[in-house]
Design a protein around this motif. Structure first.
Motif, PDB file in Angstrom:
ATOM      1  N   TRP A 170       0.822  -1.218   0.000  1.00 35.87           N
ATOM      2  CA  TRP A 170       0.000   0.000   0.000  1.00 35.87           C
ATOM      3  C   TRP A 170       0.853   1.263   0.000  1.00 35.87           C
ATOM      4  O   TRP A 170       0.335   2.360  -0.069  1.00 35.87           O
ATOM      5  CB  TRP A 170      -0.970   0.003   1.168  1.00 35.87           C
ATOM      6  CG  TRP A 170      -0.338  -0.150   2.499  1.00 35.87           C
ATOM      7  CD1 TRP A 170       0.171   0.856   3.258  1.00 35.87           C
ATOM      8  CD2 TRP A 170      -0.136  -1.356   3.243  1.00 35.87           C
ATOM      9  NE1 TRP A 170       0.684   0.344   4.419  1.00 35.87           N
ATOM     10  CE2 TRP A 170       0.507  -1.018   4.445  1.00 35.87           C
ATOM     11  CE3 TRP A 170      -0.437  -2.695   2.994  1.00 35.87           C
ATOM     12  CZ2 TRP A 170       0.859  -1.958   5.399  1.00 35.87           C
ATOM     13  CZ3 TRP A 170      -0.096  -3.616   3.954  1.00 35.87           C
ATOM     14  CH2 TRP A 170       0.548  -3.261   5.138  1.00 35.87           C
ATOM     15  N   GLU A 171       2.170   1.092   0.079  1.00 35.15           N
ATOM     16  CA  GLU A 171       3.048   2.257  -0.032  1.00 35.15           C
ATOM     17  C   GLU A 171       3.418   2.531  -1.483  1.00 35.15           C
ATOM     18  O   GLU A 171       4.084   3.518  -1.775  1.00 35.15           O
ATOM     19  CB  GLU A 171       4.327   2.021   0.769  1.00 35.15           C
ATOM     20  CG  GLU A 171       4.102   1.897   2.255  1.00 35.15           C
ATOM     21  CD  GLU A 171       5.373   1.524   2.996  1.00 35.15           C
ATOM     22  OE1 GLU A 171       6.376   1.229   2.341  1.00 35.15           O
ATOM     23  OE2 GLU A 171       5.346   1.540   4.227  1.00 35.15           O
TER      24      GLU A 171
ATOM     25  N   LEU B 231       3.282   3.317  -5.554  1.00 40.33           N
ATOM     26  CA  LEU B 231       2.584   4.091  -6.583  1.00 40.33           C
ATOM     27  C   LEU B 231       2.758   3.347  -7.898  1.00 40.33           C
ATOM     28  O   LEU B 231       3.869   2.948  -8.244  1.00 40.33           O
ATOM     29  CB  LEU B 231       3.175   5.488  -6.700  1.00 40.33           C
ATOM     30  CG  LEU B 231       3.005   6.408  -5.491  1.00 40.33           C
ATOM     31  CD1 LEU B 231       3.797   7.681  -5.705  1.00 40.33           C
ATOM     32  CD2 LEU B 231       1.542   6.745  -5.292  1.00 40.33           C
TER      33      LEU B 231
ATOM     34  N   SER C 274       8.184   3.398  -4.729  1.00 41.13           N
ATOM     35  CA  SER C 274       7.885   4.136  -3.500  1.00 41.13           C
ATOM     36  C   SER C 274       9.087   4.996  -3.177  1.00 41.13           C
ATOM     37  O   SER C 274      10.226   4.559  -3.311  1.00 41.13           O
ATOM     38  CB  SER C 274       7.557   3.188  -2.348  1.00 41.13           C
ATOM     39  OG  SER C 274       8.717   2.599  -1.839  1.00 41.13           O
TER      40      SER C 274
ATOM     41  N   HIS D  56      -2.045   5.260  -6.281  1.00 39.03           N
ATOM     42  CA  HIS D  56      -1.622   4.767  -4.971  1.00 39.03           C
ATOM     43  C   HIS D  56      -2.376   3.469  -4.696  1.00 39.03           C
ATOM     44  O   HIS D  56      -3.601   3.459  -4.697  1.00 39.03           O
ATOM     45  CB  HIS D  56      -1.958   5.837  -3.923  1.00 39.03           C
ATOM     46  CG  HIS D  56      -1.358   5.566  -2.593  1.00 39.03           C
ATOM     47  ND1 HIS D  56      -1.565   6.362  -1.511  1.00 39.03           N
ATOM     48  CD2 HIS D  56      -0.542   4.582  -2.163  1.00 39.03           C
ATOM     49  CE1 HIS D  56      -0.905   5.881  -0.473  1.00 39.03           C
ATOM     50  NE2 HIS D  56      -0.280   4.796  -0.849  1.00 39.03           N
TER      51      HIS D  56
ATOM     52  N   ARG E  67      -3.856   1.713  -2.680  1.00 43.22           N
ATOM     53  CA  ARG E  67      -4.518   1.634  -1.382  1.00 43.22           C
ATOM     54  C   ARG E  67      -5.968   2.075  -1.539  1.00 43.22           C
ATOM     55  O   ARG E  67      -6.325   2.664  -2.535  1.00 43.22           O
ATOM     56  CB  ARG E  67      -3.807   2.542  -0.374  1.00 43.22           C
ATOM     57  CG  ARG E  67      -4.165   2.201   1.047  1.00 43.22           C
ATOM     58  CD  ARG E  67      -3.427   3.046   2.038  1.00 43.22           C
ATOM     59  NE  ARG E  67      -4.016   2.807   3.353  1.00 43.22           N
ATOM     60  CZ  ARG E  67      -3.684   3.468   4.440  1.00 43.22           C
ATOM     61  NH1 ARG E  67      -2.786   4.406   4.390  1.00 43.22           N
ATOM     62  NH2 ARG E  67      -4.269   3.207   5.579  1.00 43.22           N
TER      63      ARG E  67
END
Lengths: 421, 524
Positions: free
Chosen positions: B224-225, B227, B247, B516, B518
């Motif tokens: 989730w960090e 891109l 990231s 992102h 997430r």
């Protein structure tokens, strides 16, 4: 209802130095003078560091007042778009920071309305929300009355009331772990149950608060100095309430008995007996008196709620909404996944929009939320009651003296965190 | 299945959850449901693989059928009435998930897949009930070294067999299999065998849970960090569509992106490591004679030396194109060589040819050979010819784009201006070198071996003085007295599109912000 009498200022003539004859001077207005801009705030003790009022004065008389807000703007609404639904609770603490629990409750009710789980909130959680909310309402009003009294030189009253506020905040600290920024409410209930023996402590504190409020009442209500600064000053007419969107004690001071708790009951307010005090003239004193009486009514509510407080759970029993118990989380994969998803992705709120409103310390506190189905709000908009209430100063202040700004502003009870967001 | 092809086919009428739709005959019921927005969870189904119907997650009720059927395994038929959300179907899904979770380890905090895990997602979306059993879980091997790139955690495996099918159907290398039965069933290789086919990392992508992890990526970042930016693999002339996951300015992994015309859902293992070079041994600053120089001085010196060389003998000045450069950089260089310098000696260089197969890998290891030849107007003189010309003295000055590994003898040619991205013999030897951006730091297009002009996008910020080739070339042209005035890569693309026939149908595409991974964009 008949329109309350308003003192119409006598006709005046504009007098500019060098242009007028001495015979033009208006005896009522005193000495000839010319128009002068005067900045009140933001670094003025009575402006609470969070607002500037640009006055156009002639002598001591206010011609126009320009209310300039935004000194405490923190992009709360925009920030909310990059937080999960649950992570927004700490932000709401910082809206009206003298009554954070009311903001917590208002926000939680909005999300729960969007989730459609309003009827699944355990009864005990609803009562606890009422209890902590009403304590917050009392602390809100104590702050407003105490600070206003202090600004009118009644420093003793300030200490009496702020001391009472501290007792209540200590109780909320015991419940939530934080004196001011409680973040106590959760979507689906509240985060922790009331501590052992807490209701008895609250009753004991309420008895002491009664004494403090009675002391303040005796010191202020029939005090000529105080009454002279309050009576007939800053009159708001009843027909202005709807036009300006006024709510809360400001609206009720004019005689409009609008209280969300009575008119659109939420939580368990329809099971509790309380009165909505209203004023008659809509002046500063009426706003003071309404708040004083609301403290008494809130204490009535608290005593009833404590008596009716049922046993039971304090959170909705649904791992998709509330964090499972730690024991479950560490020992079962189901609870671990639920915990992980709730923390990392947030509660999945179905797509849609909602406006939900509650009675905040200053009036109707509304949350307008839009969800796109993810764990974050797509849009989070707050209707801060004191934003609308403050706007009316623009109309009220002209015609008053500079010295009237302080009690009038104080009785509007603008809270920067809430107004500026 | 696209709408265009379906219109030519025979259509059948299907009722899904009370609403009537038309689908081409023979279409998979699960894909039919997905195409109209009806969500059905699945583990074993994958759009690029066959359906074994082992996970039992996609069961639906069909009127007239005595038992629920797996939708991934059922073709749509006329007058079929399907229910995907009846209490019975939802209950079956929940019960299947309960079985799947029965022996699943409590690994989310240490699992690389957490955050893009199908099991997490389906549990949260379709189950949402806490555990009922209190027995202990079946223990299996936690770290099984399956092959060069892959580690297996057998406890996390949910036995969907996607990885086995990737090996069998995509890599044509049947290396994986299931062993034992029931709760003790595990994924494994045959004794003494390894998972070492050149497409093995696709098993990590298709793994719905964290059972198969890439040795390169595991424990390096939480997903989730990351891109994600859409781009094209620069590893060979095939030009697989990829997503670049980065990231904090560093690329962490490359994963394939679906492109039916080129790579479908897959990419080779070699391509997965193309990002390593982006962050290794980079030439970050301008240099003269291998030593750091001010950028402006280096630029002026390059222009002065090139102008002098052209004035001395235009025929002895050459330009070396790079088959690794984008169409935009190549177009700018072609204009500089043709319009400003007026030189005819055009060479082309790039990575040496290598192995190939019938699946995805090309022998040509350069991403833009076809584009460079299209812009330069035919095949260029090769590197062997270049070395011969240098040795014979026929080449006195050379302008190089890319080709960082090119080694030339000291003193020959007398003037060597290099726009290059990496440290190496070329920078050490160059009269002037200017730092060039890599494929991951620029916007542009590559033309693959089939002739598709495909977009590459900026995934990470260029470090130091590094700039895209077209911009360096434009600055050089300016120092030579004739700047092209390119405002952006898109402007260079638009100009090139108008000039070269092979680019006439190419499209730049809309701007895409990095995604992102997430919340709503989570892949889990």
């Amino acid at each position: 209802m008949a329109e309350p009498p308003i003192a119409t200022p006598p006709a005046r003539r504009r007098v500019v130095f060098g242009e007028a004859e001495v015979s033009d001077y208006d005896e009522l207005d005193g000495l000839p003078t010319e128009s002068m801009p005067l900045q009140m705030g933001p670094s003025h003790p009575a402006m609470h560091g969070t607002v500037r009022i640009t006055l156009d004065v002639e002598g001591e008389k206010i011609k126009t007042a320009d209310i300039q807000i935004g000194y405490l703007h923190r992009c709360f609404e925009k920030e909310s778009e990059s937080a999960t639904w649950t992570q927004i609770f700490p932000y709401t603490d910082r809206l009206n920071y003298v009554s954070p629990m009311l903001n917590n409750v208002g926000y939680a009710l909005a999300v729960e309305k969007l989730l459609g789980i309003g009827d699944r909130i355990p009864e005990r959680a609803q009562y606890i929300r009422v209890i902590v909310g009403e304590i917050s309402r009392i602390t809100d009003h104590l702050t407003c009355l105490g600070a206003s009294a202090m600004e009118l030189a009644a420093f003793t009253v300030y200490f009496y009331l702020i001391k009472a506020r501290e007792w209540l905040w200590e109780l909320l600290e015991e419940v939530s772990g934080a004196r001011l920024t409680h973040s106590y409410v959760r979507i689906g209930g509240v985060v922790a149950d009331l501590p052992e023996g807490w209701p008895a402590k609250l009753l004991a504190v309420l008895a002491k608060v009664r004494v403090a409020v009675a002391d303040a009442d005796q010191l202020l209500t029939r005090n000529k100095i105080f009454r002279d600064r309050m009576d007939g000053i800053g009159i708001i007419r009843q027909d202005e309430v709807a036009a300006w969107g006024l709510t809360g004690p400001v609206a009720r001071s004019t005689g409009v008995a609008y209280d969300v708790r009575k008119d659109h009951p939420y939580l368990v307010y329809d099971r509790l007996d309380f009165d909505v005090p209203v004023g008659a003239t809509g002046d500063n004193f009426d706003r003071y008196a309404v708040r004083l009486e609301e403290i008494m009514q809130s204490m009535r509510i608290l005593e009833q709620a404590l008596a009716k407080l049922p046993p039971g759970p304090i959170l909705v029993d649904d791992p998709r909404l509330t964090l499972p118990a730690k024991r479950e989380t560490y020992n079962t994969i189901e609870a671990m996944i639920a915990h992980f998803k709730l923390i990392m992705d947030g509660i999945h709120v179905p797509p849609g929009e909602v406006y939900s409103y509650t009675e905040g310390g200053n009036g109707e506190l509304g949350f307008y939320l839009v969800s796109n189905g993810t764990g974050q709000p797509w849009k989070c908009r707050v209707r801060p009651p004191c934003f609308a209430n403050l706007a009316v100063l623009n109309r009220v202040l002209p015609g008053l003296f500079i010295a009237d700004v302080v009690p009038t502003f104080g009785m509007i009870n603008m809270i920067g965190g809430e107004c500026d967001r | 299945m696209t709408v265009d092809s379906s219109q030519r086919m025979e259509l059948v009428t299907v009722v899904i959850d009370g609403r009537t739709y038309q689908f081409p005959k023979g279409m998979n019921l699960l894909e039919a449901c997905q195409s109209v927005g009806v969500r059905i969870p699945f583990f074993c189904y994958h759009p690029g693989l066959s359906s074994p119907a082992v996970c039992r997650q996609c069961l639906v009720e069909i009127k007239g059928s005595p038992k629920p059927v797996p939708s991934c395994y059922t073709p749509v038929a006329d007058k079929m009435e399907v229910t995907t959300d009846s209490p019975k179907v939802l209950d079956i899904r929940r019960q299947m998930l309960e079985f799947t979770l029965l022996n699943h380890p409590i690994d989310c905090p240490i699992c690389d897949k957490a955050g893009e895990c199908l099991l997490q997602r389906h549990y949260f979306d379709w189950d949402g009930k806490l555990a009922r059993n209190e027995g202990s879980k079946v223990r299996k091997a936690k770290v099984v070294d399956l092959g060069k790139h892959i580690v297996l955690d057998q406890e996390r495996c949910i036995l969907c067999t996607r990885c086995i099918r990737v090996c069998n159907e995509v890599a044509k290398a049947p290396e994986l299999t299931m062993a034992y039965r029931g709760s003790h069933e595990v994924l494994t290789t045959a004794p003494g065998h390894r998972l070492d086919n050149p497409y093995s990392l696709n098993t990590v992508d298709v793994c719905p849970v964290g059972a198969l992890t890439s040795k390169d990526f595991r424990f390096s970042r939480r997903v989730w960090e990351l891109l994600a930016v859409s781009s094209i693999c620069p590893g060979c002339a095939t030009g697989c569509s990829i997503e670049v996951h980065s990231s904090r300015g560093t690329i962490r992994r490359l994963v394939p992106r679906e492109n039916p015309a080129v790579n479908r859902h897959w990419m080779c293992d070699e391509g997965r490591f193309e990002h390593k070079a982006v962050h290794t041994s980079r030439a970050l600053l301008a240099a003269m004679g291998g030593k750091r120089a001010r950028f402006e001085d280096a630029l002026a010196e390059a222009a002065r030396r090139l102008r002098a060389a052209v004035a001395a003998d235009r025929g002895a000045v050459g330009v070396l194109f790079s088959y690794e450069a984008s169409n935009e950089d190549t177009h700018a260089l072609a204009r500089l060589a043709g319009e400003i310098l007026g030189i005819e000696r055009r060479y082309g260089g790039g990575k040496a040819a290598g192995w190939s197969d019938e699946i995805l890998v090309s022998a040509d290891k350069n991403p833009n050979t076809r584009g460079v030849e299209g812009i330069a107007g035919g095949p260029l003189r090769g590197l062997d010819e270049l070395r011969a010309d240098v040795a014979s003295g026929a080449l006195q000055a050379l302008l190089v784009l890319g080709n960082s590994t090119l080694a030339l003898p000291e003193g020959k040619p007398a003037t060597l201006v290099a726009l290059t991205s990496h440290q190496g013999p070329l920078v050490d030897r160059a009269t002037v070198s200017l730092p060039l951006a890599t494929w991951a730091e620029v916007d542009g297009t590559f033309t693959n071996r089939q002739g598709h002009v495909q977009r590459i996008r900026t995934a990470v910020k260029a470090p130091g003085e590094v700039a895209p080739g077209w911009r360096l070339i434009d600055r050089l042209a300016g120092a030579l007295g004739g700047a092209f005035g390119f405002a952006s890569a898109e402007a260079v693309f638009a100009e090139a599109k108008g000039r070269y026939p092979f680019m006439k149908d190419a499209a730049w595409g809309p701007p895409l912000a990095p995604v992102h991974l997430r919340f709503g964009e989570s892949r889990g």
